[in-house]
Design a protein around this motif. Sequence first.
Motif, mmCIF file in Angstrom:
data_model
loop_
_atom_site.group_PDB
_atom_site.id
_atom_site.type_symbol
_atom_site.label_atom_id
_atom_site.label_comp_id
_atom_site.label_asym_id
_atom_site.label_seq_id
_atom_site.Cartn_x
_atom_site.Cartn_y
_atom_site.Cartn_z
ATOM 1 N N ALA A 252 -11.231 -8.327 -8.297
ATOM 2 C CA ALA A 252 -11.786 -7.040 -7.853
ATOM 3 C C ALA A 252 -11.276 -6.716 -6.444
ATOM 4 N N ARG A 253 -11.296 -7.689 -5.564
ATOM 5 C CA ARG A 253 -10.843 -7.439 -4.188
ATOM 6 C C ARG A 253 -9.353 -7.093 -4.152
ATOM 7 N N ALA A 254 -8.587 -7.694 -5.058
ATOM 8 C CA ALA A 254 -7.138 -7.439 -5.078
ATOM 9 C C ALA A 254 -6.844 -5.957 -5.345
ATOM 10 N N ALA A 255 -7.736 -5.279 -6.037
ATOM 11 C CA ALA A 255 -7.517 -3.849 -6.321
ATOM 12 C C ALA A 255 -7.420 -3.044 -5.024
ATOM 13 N N TYR A 256 -8.093 -3.528 -3.975
ATOM 14 C CA TYR A 256 -8.126 -2.783 -2.709
ATOM 15 C C TYR A 256 -6.864 -3.003 -1.862
ATOM 16 N N ALA A 257 -5.946 -3.819 -2.372
ATOM 17 C CA ALA A 257 -4.678 -4.002 -1.647
ATOM 18 C C ALA A 257 -3.949 -2.669 -1.520
ATOM 19 N N VAL A 258 -4.258 -1.730 -2.404
ATOM 20 C CA VAL A 258 -3.637 -0.407 -2.330
ATOM 21 C C VAL A 258 -3.969 0.291 -0.997
ATOM 22 N N PHE A 259 -5.052 -0.147 -0.353
ATOM 23 C CA PHE A 259 -5.445 0.433 0.938
ATOM 24 C C PHE A 259 -4.993 -0.420 2.132
ATOM 25 N N ALA A 260 -4.145 -1.424 1.869
ATOM 26 C CA ALA A 260 -3.800 -2.381 2.938
ATOM 27 C C ALA A 260 -3.224 -1.701 4.175
ATOM 28 N N ASP A 261 -2.471 -0.621 3.983
ATOM 29 C CA ASP A 261 -1.851 0.036 5.140
ATOM 30 C C ASP A 261 -2.641 1.253 5.615
ATOM 31 N N GLU A 262 -3.813 1.468 5.049
ATOM 32 C CA GLU A 262 -4.599 2.637 5.470
ATOM 33 C C GLU A 262 -5.276 2.343 6.805
ATOM 34 N N PRO A 263 -5.031 3.189 7.796
ATOM 35 C CA PRO A 263 -5.550 2.862 9.129
ATOM 36 C C PRO A 263 -7.070 2.945 9.241
ATOM 37 N N PHE A 264 -7.709 3.700 8.367
ATOM 38 C CA PHE A 264 -9.144 3.945 8.568
ATOM 39 C C PHE A 264 -10.033 3.313 7.499
ATOM 40 N N ILE A 265 -9.467 2.469 6.645
ATOM 41 C CA ILE A 265 -10.292 1.833 5.611
ATOM 42 C C ILE A 265 -10.371 0.333 5.875
ATOM 43 N N LYS A 266 -11.580 -0.170 5.909
ATOM 44 C CA LYS A 266 -11.787 -1.609 6.146
ATOM 45 C C LYS A 266 -12.527 -2.200 4.951
ATOM 46 N N LEU A 267 -11.853 -3.110 4.219
ATOM 47 C CA LEU A 267 -12.554 -3.915 3.222
ATOM 48 C C LEU A 267 -13.073 -5.140 3.972
ATOM 49 N N LEU A 268 -14.389 -5.301 3.998
ATOM 50 C CA LEU A 268 -14.960 -6.393 4.783
ATOM 51 C C LEU A 268 -14.705 -7.744 4.099
ATOM 52 N N PRO A 269 -14.735 -8.822 4.861
ATOM 53 C CA PRO A 269 -14.540 -10.156 4.272
ATOM 54 C C PRO A 269 -15.619 -10.451 3.231
ATOM 55 N N GLU A 270 -15.323 -11.377 2.334
ATOM 56 C CA GLU A 270 -16.292 -11.778 1.292
ATOM 57 C C GLU A 270 -17.635 -12.123 1.933
ATOM 58 N N GLY A 271 -18.703 -11.663 1.300
ATOM 59 C CA GLY A 271 -20.043 -11.999 1.794
ATOM 60 C C GLY A 271 -20.571 -11.043 2.847
ATOM 61 N N ARG A 272 -19.730 -10.124 3.328
ATOM 62 C CA ARG A 272 -20.197 -9.162 4.342
ATOM 63 C C ARG A 272 -20.420 -7.801 3.712
ATOM 64 N N LEU A 273 -21.500 -7.145 4.106
ATOM 65 C CA LEU A 273 -21.745 -5.760 3.688
ATOM 66 C C LEU A 273 -21.843 -4.899 4.936
ATOM 67 N N PRO A 274 -21.294 -3.687 4.884
ATOM 68 C CA PRO A 274 -21.278 -2.867 6.101
ATOM 69 C C PRO A 274 -22.632 -2.227 6.406
ATOM 70 N N GLU A 275 -22.863 -1.998 7.694
ATOM 71 C CA GLU A 275 -24.054 -1.284 8.160
ATOM 72 C C GLU A 275 -23.605 0.016 8.818
ATOM 73 N N LEU A 276 -24.570 0.894 9.051
ATOM 74 C CA LEU A 276 -24.216 2.151 9.730
ATOM 75 C C LEU A 276 -23.624 1.889 11.102
ATOM 76 N N ARG A 277 -24.197 0.928 11.825
ATOM 77 C CA ARG A 277 -23.731 0.726 13.206
ATOM 78 C C ARG A 277 -22.294 0.226 13.265
ATOM 79 N N HIS A 278 -21.771 -0.287 12.158
ATOM 80 C CA HIS A 278 -20.365 -0.716 12.155
ATOM 81 C C HIS A 278 -19.412 0.480 12.180
ATOM 82 N N VAL A 279 -19.889 1.628 11.739
ATOM 83 C CA VAL A 279 -18.971 2.779 11.625
ATOM 84 C C VAL A 279 -19.369 3.977 12.481
#
Length: 333
Positions: A252-279
Motif C-alpha cells: 500500500a505504501r509503495a503506491a505513494y511512490a508516485v508522489f516521491a518528487d511532489e514538494p508538498f506531499i508528505k507520506l508519514l513514516p509507518e505508525g505515524r498519523l498526521p495532526e492539524l498542528r503538523h500542517v
Amino acid sequence: MARVGIYGATGYTGFELIKILARHPEVEIAFATARSAAGQLLSDVFPTLIDLPLVGVEEADLSGVDLVFTCLPHGAPELIPLVRQALERGVKVVDLSDTFRLVNAEDYQRRRGREHPAPDLLTAAVYGLPELHRERIRAARLVANTGCYPLTAILPLWPLVRAGLIADQTVIVDSKSGVSGAGRSLSLRTHFGETHETFSAYNVGRAHRHLGEMEQETGLHIIFAPHLLPVFRGILSTIYVTLRPHTSLAEARAAYAVFADEPFIKLLPEGRLPELRHVQQTMYLAIGLQPVEPEMGRYIIVATVDNLLKGASGQAVQNMNLMLGLPETLGLM
Ligand SMILES: NC(=O)c1ccc[n+]([C@@H]2O[C@H](COP(=O)([O-])OP(=O)(O)OC[C@H]3O[C@@H](n4cnc5c(N)ncnc54)[C@H](OP(=O)(O)O)[C@@H]3O)[C@@H](O)[C@H]2O)c1
C-alpha cells in the motif's frame, strides 16, 4: 515581473494570497478588490499587510495584468462576468470557488439540480490540482483551484486507485474542518458562540457540494461526512477504505511512490498519523496510512492540510506559477 489582480482580497483566502504574493520575487500586485472595504487601504483592514488601495470590482483595471485570482464567495453573481471579462482581455484566471471544478455541465446539473451558469467556461477550465494535472494547468487560461476538503480525499486515495489496489469502490471520507473554511462573512453557524466548545456534523451523506470533485477525480463512490471543528484553520480527514485482501502495508505504501518528487506531499513514516498542528501555516498535505485488518484489505488513511494554504491560496499560487511559466514552488517554500 508578472502583474496579478485579486478579486475579493479582504476575505480569508485573499488575506493569505496577499501575504504570499507580497514576498513573491516574480510578481507584483496590480489591484485588490473589496466590497464593504472598497475605498480603504488593505492595511486599514489587516494592519500588518501592505498599503494597497482596495477598489470595487468594477474599478479594477486589467491593463497590463497577466493573471487574476477570483476569491469571491460561492455563488457571487459577479463571478461569471468577471471571469469572462478577464479571459476576453487575455488575462488568465485562477478561480478559488467551486464554480468550474466539474468537467461537464451535465454532471453539474445532475449534482446541483440546476443548470451551470456558464457551460462554455466550465468546458474551458482545467481542474487545478497540480499533482494530477500539471501539464494541462501550464497551458490553461482558466484554472479551477481544488477545494479544501476534496484535496484531503483525492490526493490520499488517487495513488491507491492508480495502483489498482482498491477492492470496494465505496469509500467513507469523514472530515473535520476549522471554521475559516466557511469564509470571513458573518454566519450563525460559524460564529464563536455556536462553534466554541462544541463539535458538529453537517451536510452528511451525499449532500455536500464538494462531493462531485472527489468522485470525478478518484472515480470512486464516496460517502462524505464533514464536521465543523472549534479551531480556526486546518482539515483532518479520516478515510475508511477496503483494499484487495491481504494487501500488505509495504504494498500500500509503495503506491505513494508516485508522489516521491511532489514538494508538498508528505507520506508519514509507518505508525505515524498526521495532526492539524503538523500542517497549519504550511503548504503540506500530510498522509498517514494505518492497516486495520490487512487480511480483509481494511485500512484507515488520515490526511491533514491547512485549508487556507495548500487547501486554497497556496495552491492558487502553485497554479499561478505553472500558468506563468515560473518555478512551481516559487514564493511557497
Ligand atoms: N476559506 C477556505 O478555507 C477556502 C478554501 C478553499 C476554497 N475557498 C473558496 O474561496 C472563495 C473565497 O473564500 P473566502 O473564505 O476567502 O471567502 P470570504 O472570507 O467570505 O471573502 C470573500 C471576499 O469576496 C468579497 N465579496 C463578497 N461578496 C462579494 C460580491 N458579491 N462581489 C464582490 N466581492 C464580494 C468579500 O468582501 P466583503 O468582506 O466586503 O464582503 C471578501 O473580500 C470561496 O468561493 C470559497 O468557497 C475557501
